[in-house]
Write a protein that holds these residues in place. Sequence first.
Motif, short mmCIF file in Angstrom:
data_model
loop_
_atom_site.label_atom_id
_atom_site.label_comp_id
_atom_site.label_asym_id
_atom_site.label_seq_id
_atom_site.Cartn_x
_atom_site.Cartn_y
_atom_site.Cartn_z
N VAL A 36 0.84 -1.21 0.00
CA VAL A 36 0.00 0.00 0.00
C VAL A 36 0.87 1.24 0.00
O VAL A 36 0.62 2.20 -0.74
CB VAL A 36 -0.96 0.00 1.21
CG1 VAL A 36 -1.72 1.31 1.31
CG2 VAL A 36 -1.92 -1.17 1.12
N PHE A 37 1.93 1.23 0.82
CA PHE A 37 2.82 2.39 0.89
C PHE A 37 3.51 2.63 -0.45
O PHE A 37 3.60 3.77 -0.92
CB PHE A 37 3.86 2.20 1.99
CG PHE A 37 4.82 3.35 2.11
CD1 PHE A 37 4.45 4.51 2.75
CD2 PHE A 37 6.10 3.27 1.56
CE1 PHE A 37 5.31 5.58 2.86
CE2 PHE A 37 6.97 4.33 1.67
CZ PHE A 37 6.58 5.49 2.32
N GLU A 38 3.99 1.56 -1.07
CA GLU A 38 4.68 1.72 -2.35
C GLU A 38 3.73 2.26 -3.42
O GLU A 38 4.11 3.15 -4.20
CB GLU A 38 5.28 0.38 -2.79
CG GLU A 38 6.47 -0.03 -1.96
CD GLU A 38 6.96 -1.43 -2.28
OE1 GLU A 38 6.34 -2.12 -3.12
OE2 GLU A 38 7.97 -1.83 -1.69
N GLU A 39 2.52 1.74 -3.46
CA GLU A 39 1.55 2.25 -4.43
C GLU A 39 1.21 3.70 -4.15
O GLU A 39 1.10 4.52 -5.07
CB GLU A 39 0.28 1.39 -4.42
CG GLU A 39 0.49 0.02 -5.00
CD GLU A 39 -0.74 -0.86 -4.87
OE1 GLU A 39 -1.77 -0.40 -4.34
OE2 GLU A 39 -0.66 -2.01 -5.32
N TRP A 40 1.04 4.05 -2.89
CA TRP A 40 0.74 5.44 -2.52
C TRP A 40 1.91 6.35 -2.90
O TRP A 40 1.71 7.43 -3.43
CB TRP A 40 0.47 5.51 -1.02
CG TRP A 40 0.38 6.91 -0.50
CD1 TRP A 40 -0.68 7.75 -0.56
CD2 TRP A 40 1.43 7.64 0.16
NE1 TRP A 40 -0.38 8.95 0.03
CE2 TRP A 40 0.91 8.90 0.48
CE3 TRP A 40 2.73 7.35 0.52
CZ2 TRP A 40 1.66 9.88 1.12
CZ3 TRP A 40 3.48 8.31 1.17
CH2 TRP A 40 2.94 9.56 1.47
N TYR A 41 3.12 5.87 -2.65
CA TYR A 41 4.31 6.68 -2.94
C TYR A 41 4.47 6.89 -4.45
O TYR A 41 4.80 7.98 -4.89
CB TYR A 41 5.55 6.00 -2.36
CG TYR A 41 6.78 6.87 -2.33
CD1 TYR A 41 6.91 7.87 -1.37
CD2 TYR A 41 7.79 6.71 -3.27
CE1 TYR A 41 8.03 8.68 -1.34
CE2 TYR A 41 8.91 7.53 -3.25
CZ TYR A 41 9.03 8.50 -2.28
OH TYR A 41 10.14 9.31 -2.26
N LEU A 42 4.20 5.84 -5.24
CA LEU A 42 4.37 5.94 -6.69
C LEU A 42 3.20 6.64 -7.37
O LEU A 42 3.39 7.48 -8.25
CB LEU A 42 4.55 4.55 -7.30
CG LEU A 42 5.84 3.82 -6.90
CD1 LEU A 42 5.83 2.41 -7.45
CD2 LEU A 42 7.06 4.58 -7.41
N LEU A 43 1.98 6.31 -6.96
CA LEU A 43 0.79 6.85 -7.61
C LEU A 43 0.37 8.21 -7.06
O LEU A 43 -0.22 9.01 -7.77
CB LEU A 43 -0.38 5.87 -7.50
CG LEU A 43 -0.16 4.49 -8.12
CD1 LEU A 43 -1.35 3.60 -7.81
CD2 LEU A 43 0.07 4.60 -9.62
N GLY A 44 0.61 8.42 -5.78
CA GLY A 44 0.19 9.66 -5.13
C GLY A 44 -1.22 9.54 -4.58
O GLY A 44 -1.92 8.56 -4.82
N GLU A 45 -1.63 10.56 -3.83
CA GLU A 45 -2.94 10.54 -3.19
C GLU A 45 -4.08 10.78 -4.18
O GLU A 45 -5.21 10.40 -3.92
CB GLU A 45 -3.01 11.61 -2.09
CG GLU A 45 -2.21 11.27 -0.88
CD GLU A 45 -2.41 12.28 0.24
OE1 GLU A 45 -3.54 12.79 0.41
OE2 GLU A 45 -1.44 12.55 0.95
N GLU A 46 -3.79 11.38 -5.30
CA GLU A 46 -4.82 11.77 -6.25
C GLU A 46 -5.17 10.67 -7.25
O GLU A 46 -5.97 10.88 -8.15
CB GLU A 46 -4.38 13.03 -7.02
CG GLU A 46 -3.99 14.19 -6.13
CD GLU A 46 -5.10 14.59 -5.17
OE1 GLU A 46 -6.28 14.58 -5.56
OE2 GLU A 46 -4.78 14.91 -4.01
N SER A 47 -4.60 9.50 -7.10
CA SER A 47 -4.84 8.41 -8.04
C SER A 47 -6.29 7.94 -7.95
O SER A 47 -6.95 8.03 -6.91
CB SER A 47 -3.92 7.24 -7.73
OG SER A 47 -4.22 6.14 -8.56
N SER A 48 -6.79 7.42 -9.09
CA SER A 48 -8.17 6.94 -9.13
C SER A 48 -8.34 5.67 -8.29
O SER A 48 -9.46 5.32 -7.92
CB SER A 48 -8.58 6.69 -10.58
OG SER A 48 -7.74 5.69 -11.15
N LYS A 49 -7.25 4.99 -8.02
CA LYS A 49 -7.32 3.77 -7.20
C LYS A 49 -7.86 4.07 -5.81
O LYS A 49 -8.63 3.29 -5.25
CB LYS A 49 -5.94 3.12 -7.11
CG LYS A 49 -5.94 1.88 -6.26
CD LYS A 49 -4.59 1.25 -6.19
CE LYS A 49 -4.70 -0.01 -5.34
NZ LYS A 49 -3.53 -0.82 -5.39
#
Length: 141
Positions: A36-49
């Motif tokens: 979750v942290f890696e996805e948040w770090y790479l995608l950012g908070e504004e991602s549609s995920k």
Amino acid sequence: MTKKKSASVEEFKKFVKKHPSLISEVRKGKTTWQEVFEEWYLLGEESSKWKSYEDEVAVSTEQKKSNGQDESADNKTDFLSSILGSLKNMDINQIQQHVSSLNQALGAISGVISQFQSNETTDTKQVEQSKTPHPFSFRKD
């Protein structure tokens, strides 16, 4: 770098507080905090995920309000269900075996302690007897 890392960790904690359904996913074992942290770090908070998690939060809070349920009541039922679930998974025979082995170990420890206590009393008696002078002292010539 440690300041930068701790700042990103703090931001991630705030993000998780905004998306509590992530916590339930990690607890259910669907994902890990690292992922979750890696996805948040790479995608950012504004991602549609992350919007799907926001929607789930909004729907679940609306349902709770409409049903009149409190979080404390949900926590109590979750706690109770987890205890009952763990009781169902226990093997009574295995528990009995562990209890009997513990009982034997305590008996052995008790026996060792009683032996040390009896040795101390016999040692003190021997010391007291050696202090008393013999009425007849025999000496070799």
